[in-house]
Write a protein that holds these residues in place. Structure first.
Motif, PDB file in Angstrom:
ATOM      1  N   MET A   1       0.814  -1.209   0.000  1.00 27.64           N
ATOM      2  CA  MET A   1       0.000   0.000   0.000  1.00 27.64           C
ATOM      3  C   MET A   1       0.853   1.268   0.000  1.00 27.64           C
ATOM      4  N   SER A   2       2.169   1.121  -0.033  1.00 28.56           N
ATOM      5  CA  SER A   2       3.048   2.285   0.006  1.00 28.56           C
ATOM      6  C   SER A   2       2.969   3.100  -1.277  1.00 28.56           C
ATOM      7  N   ALA A   3       2.373   2.527  -2.336  1.00 26.83           N
ATOM      8  CA  ALA A   3       2.248   3.258  -3.596  1.00 26.83           C
ATOM      9  C   ALA A   3       1.273   4.416  -3.482  1.00 26.83           C
ATOM     10  N   LEU A   4       0.406   4.397  -2.483  1.00 26.58           N
ATOM     11  CA  LEU A   4      -0.554   5.480  -2.284  1.00 26.58           C
ATOM     12  C   LEU A   4       0.140   6.638  -1.582  1.00 26.58           C
ATOM     13  N   ALA A   5       0.076   7.809  -2.203  1.00 27.16           N
ATOM     14  CA  ALA A   5       0.760   8.982  -1.659  1.00 27.16           C
ATOM     15  C   ALA A   5      -0.018   9.567  -0.490  1.00 27.16           C
ATOM     16  N   PRO A   6       0.658  10.286   0.411  1.00 27.41           N
ATOM     17  CA  PRO A   6      -0.046  10.953   1.512  1.00 27.41           C
ATOM     18  C   PRO A   6      -1.130  11.886   0.985  1.00 27.41           C
ATOM     19  N   GLY A   7      -2.308  11.800   1.575  1.00 26.62           N
ATOM     20  CA  GLY A   7      -3.420  12.653   1.185  1.00 26.62           C
ATOM     21  C   GLY A   7      -4.135  12.220  -0.066  1.00 26.62           C
ATOM     22  N   GLU A   8      -3.690  11.137  -0.698  1.00 30.79           N
ATOM     23  CA  GLU A   8      -4.342  10.683  -1.928  1.00 30.79           C
ATOM     24  C   GLU A   8      -5.730  10.141  -1.606  1.00 30.79           C
ATOM     25  N   ASP A   9      -6.690  10.468  -2.476  1.00 32.50           N
ATOM     26  CA  ASP A   9      -8.063  10.029  -2.265  1.00 32.50           C
ATOM     27  C   ASP A   9      -8.211   8.556  -2.635  1.00 32.50           C
ATOM     28  N   VAL A  10      -8.867   7.803  -1.740  1.00 31.21           N
ATOM     29  CA  VAL A  10      -9.107   6.376  -1.967  1.00 31.21           C
ATOM     30  C   VAL A  10     -10.587   6.102  -1.728  1.00 31.21           C
ATOM     31  N   ILE A  11     -11.255   5.552  -2.734  1.00 30.14           N
ATOM     32  CA  ILE A  11     -12.662   5.186  -2.598  1.00 30.14           C
ATOM     33  C   ILE A  11     -12.743   3.720  -2.175  1.00 30.14           C
ATOM     34  N   VAL A  12     -13.461   3.470  -1.100  1.00 32.29           N
ATOM     35  CA  VAL A  12     -13.603   2.114  -0.565  1.00 32.29           C
ATOM     36  C   VAL A  12     -15.079   1.733  -0.613  1.00 32.29           C
ATOM     37  N   ARG A  13     -15.356   0.609  -1.204  1.00 28.63           N
ATOM     38  CA  ARG A  13     -16.728   0.116  -1.263  1.00 28.63           C
ATOM     39  C   ARG A  13     -16.916  -0.970  -0.210  1.00 28.63           C
ATOM     40  N   GLY A  14     -17.861  -0.762   0.670  1.00 27.27           N
ATOM     41  CA  GLY A  14     -18.121  -1.736   1.729  1.00 27.27           C
ATOM     42  C   GLY A  14     -17.647  -1.229   3.073  1.00 27.27           C
ATOM     43  N   PHE A  15     -18.483  -1.462   4.100  1.00 25.16           N
ATOM     44  CA  PHE A  15     -18.187  -0.933   5.433  1.00 25.16           C
ATOM     45  C   PHE A  15     -18.192  -2.067   6.461  1.00 25.16           C
ATOM     46  N   GLY A  16     -17.870  -3.279   6.001  1.00 24.61           N
ATOM     47  CA  GLY A  16     -17.885  -4.425   6.898  1.00 24.61           C
ATOM     48  C   GLY A  16     -16.547  -4.641   7.572  1.00 24.61           C
ATOM     49  N   LEU A  17     -16.341  -5.858   8.062  1.00 21.89           N
ATOM     50  CA  LEU A  17     -15.112  -6.157   8.788  1.00 21.89           C
ATOM     51  C   LEU A  17     -13.887  -6.100   7.883  1.00 21.89           C
ATOM     52  N   ALA A  18     -14.059  -6.393   6.584  1.00 25.85           N
ATOM     53  CA  ALA A  18     -12.927  -6.312   5.661  1.00 25.85           C
ATOM     54  C   ALA A  18     -12.413  -4.877   5.549  1.00 25.85           C
ATOM     55  N   PHE A  19     -13.307  -3.896   5.741  1.00 28.44           N
ATOM     56  CA  PHE A  19     -12.879  -2.502   5.700  1.00 28.44           C
ATOM     57  C   PHE A  19     -11.889  -2.196   6.820  1.00 28.44           C
ATOM     58  N   ILE A  20     -12.095  -2.793   7.988  1.00 24.41           N
ATOM     59  CA  ILE A  20     -11.180  -2.554   9.109  1.00 24.41           C
ATOM     60  C   ILE A  20      -9.774  -3.034   8.746  1.00 24.41           C
ATOM     61  N   ASP A  21      -9.692  -4.210   8.122  1.00 22.57           N
ATOM     62  CA  ASP A  21      -8.379  -4.714   7.698  1.00 22.57           C
ATOM     63  C   ASP A  21      -7.743  -3.780   6.674  1.00 22.57           C
ATOM     64  N   LEU A  22      -8.545  -3.298   5.720  1.00 19.68           N
ATOM     65  CA  LEU A  22      -8.020  -2.405   4.690  1.00 19.68           C
ATOM     66  C   LEU A  22      -7.553  -1.084   5.299  1.00 19.68           C
ATOM     67  N   MET A  23      -8.314  -0.554   6.238  1.00 18.24           N
ATOM     68  CA  MET A  23      -7.942   0.707   6.878  1.00 18.24           C
ATOM     69  C   MET A  23      -6.607   0.573   7.607  1.00 18.24           C
ATOM     70  N   ILE A  24      -6.389  -0.573   8.254  1.00 16.72           N
ATOM     71  CA  ILE A  24      -5.115  -0.792   8.946  1.00 16.72           C
ATOM     72  C   ILE A  24      -3.964  -0.833   7.946  1.00 16.72           C
ATOM     73  N   LEU A  25      -4.174  -1.535   6.833  1.00 16.09           N
ATOM     74  CA  LEU A  25      -3.121  -1.636   5.822  1.00 16.09           C
ATOM     75  C   LEU A  25      -2.771  -0.269   5.235  1.00 16.09           C
ATOM     76  N   LEU A  26      -3.771   0.608   5.104  1.00 13.68           N
ATOM     77  CA  LEU A  26      -3.543   1.911   4.486  1.00 13.68           C
ATOM     78  C   LEU A  26      -2.956   2.940   5.446  1.00 13.68           C
ATOM     79  N   THR A  27      -3.053   2.706   6.745  1.00 12.21           N
ATOM     80  CA  THR A  27      -2.617   3.730   7.705  1.00 12.21           C
ATOM     81  C   THR A  27      -1.465   3.283   8.593  1.00 12.21           C
ATOM     82  N   GLU A  28      -1.301   1.987   8.796  1.00  6.08           N
ATOM     83  CA  GLU A  28      -0.266   1.515   9.713  1.00  6.08           C
ATOM     84  C   GLU A  28       1.133   1.831   9.171  1.00  6.08           C
ATOM     85  N   GLY A  29       2.009   2.287  10.056  1.00  3.30           N
ATOM     86  CA  GLY A  29       3.386   2.582   9.665  1.00  3.30           C
ATOM     87  C   GLY A  29       3.578   3.931   9.001  1.00  3.30           C
TER      88      GLY A  29
END
Length: 336
Positions: A1-29
């Motif tokens: 997920m490091s290819a995403l630049a700081p402040g870059e807009d990301v559209i996420v479809r779905g608000f279930g438990l998989a979203f929590i995993d995705l949010m961690i991958l996009l913000t951790e570190g």
């Protein structure tokens, strides 16, 4: 997920438990941290290097995650219905296994057993227990009317409650000494349909001839006989529940077929106490076996003699607190 630049807009479809995993991958570190806020709760402080997430779903709100729910009740003894013996029996079959027919019913029993163990032992405030009395209690010729409406039927009251509740378990005591398996199984399964799977029961025995006088057979059973009958009663009721497979009801309008097999509901029980066979009249709910929610009382699990205790004191006094009424037993009996 490091290819995403700081402040870059990301559209996420779905608000279930998989979203929590995705949010961690996009913000951790990325330098963000948690701090304890004034209320004592953790608050995330972004570093500014995280991408911006735009989340959408049909619900519009995240699902409630429950990974940290602590069990409060007794630990359920599992597996109970889908253990090694059942697995070996399935593996040894020569014909192909059908998941819905052969495997899922056993899994559903274990899931239901675990759920209701937690509900009954961990959240007793959510369960209203209705004790069954087949005769008003009497002592020294006087009736102790401790209930405003006497001793109502175990199944009728929960059926009425099922119509006005949706989150309460509905359990009542079932007397195995003076009732028949078919009758109880039919009424229990009916209640299970009316309550959308919230029915449960506690199977007990009656030891005294006083209660037996209300029934044509009268009298009473000895300790060994009544516990033996209770065990046979439960086995027979389970046989009736199991007589309908999960996929037994097709209700296919195009083909005109209602049942998947002509043997649906067929049962046969022959033992020391019961000699019955026929067709059970009420299909069970899909994916569930109500027999797992019939709990054996202490006397049914083991030989256990209990004294028949009669209350000898008033409830007390004050607004809304009823006092015990004593009525001569003869007053409720036909006069010669």
């Amino acid at each position: 997920m490091s290819a995403l630049a700081p402040g870059e807009d990301v559209i996420v479809r779905g608000f279930g438990l998989a979203f929590i995993d995705l949010m961690i991958l996009l913000t951790e570190g990325r330098g963000g941290r948690y701090e304890t806020g004034p209320s004592g709760r953790l608050v995330y402080r972004p570093s500014g290097k995280e991408p911006r997430l735009f989340v959408g779903s049909r619900r519009g709100v995240p699902y409630r995650a429950k990974p940290e729910y602590p069990l409060r009740g007794e630990r359920a003894k599992l597996p109970r219905f889908f253990g090694q013996d059942e697995i070996r029996a399935l593996v040894s079959r020569s014909e192909p296994l059908d998941f819905r027919r052969d495997v899922w019913p056993l899994m559903a029993k274990d899931i239901g057993w675990g759920y209701y163990t937690e509900l009954f032992t961990g959240h007793p405030d959510r369960v209203r227990f209705l004790a069954e009395g087949l005769r008003l209690r009497e002592q020294n010729g006087r009736l102790h009317d401790l209930d405003v409406v006497g001793r109502p039927d175990t199944f009728t009251v929960p059926a009425a409650l099922a119509a006005v509740t949706d989150r309460l378990g509905l359990a009542g005591t079932i007397n195995s000494t003076f009732t028949e398996p078919y009758e109880v199984a039919r009424r229990f399964t009916t209640l299970d349909h009316l309550s959308a799977g919230r029915a449960a029961g506690n199977v007990v025995t009656s030891w005294d001839a006083f209660t037996g006088e209300n029934f044509r057979r009268g009298g009473f059973l000895t300790e060994d006989q009544r516990y033996s009958r209770a065990r046979s009663f439960l086995d027979a009721a389970s046989t009736l529940f199991d007589s309908w497979d999960a996929g037994a009801v097709l209700a296919d309008k195009e083909s005109g077929r209602f049942l998947a097999a002509p043997t649906a509901g067929a049962f046969s029980v022959h033992d020391e106490h019961f000699d019955i066979s026929g067709r059970f009249a009420v299909p069970r709910q899909a994916g569930d076996l109500p027999g797992g929610r019939l709990r054996r009382g202490p006397g049914v699990r083991r030989r256990h003699r209990r004294r028949h205790l009669q209350p000898t004191h008033d409830f007390g006094s004050g607004p809304g607190i009823p006092r015990r009424r004593e009525v001569p037993a003869a007053a409720l009996r036909p006069q010669a």
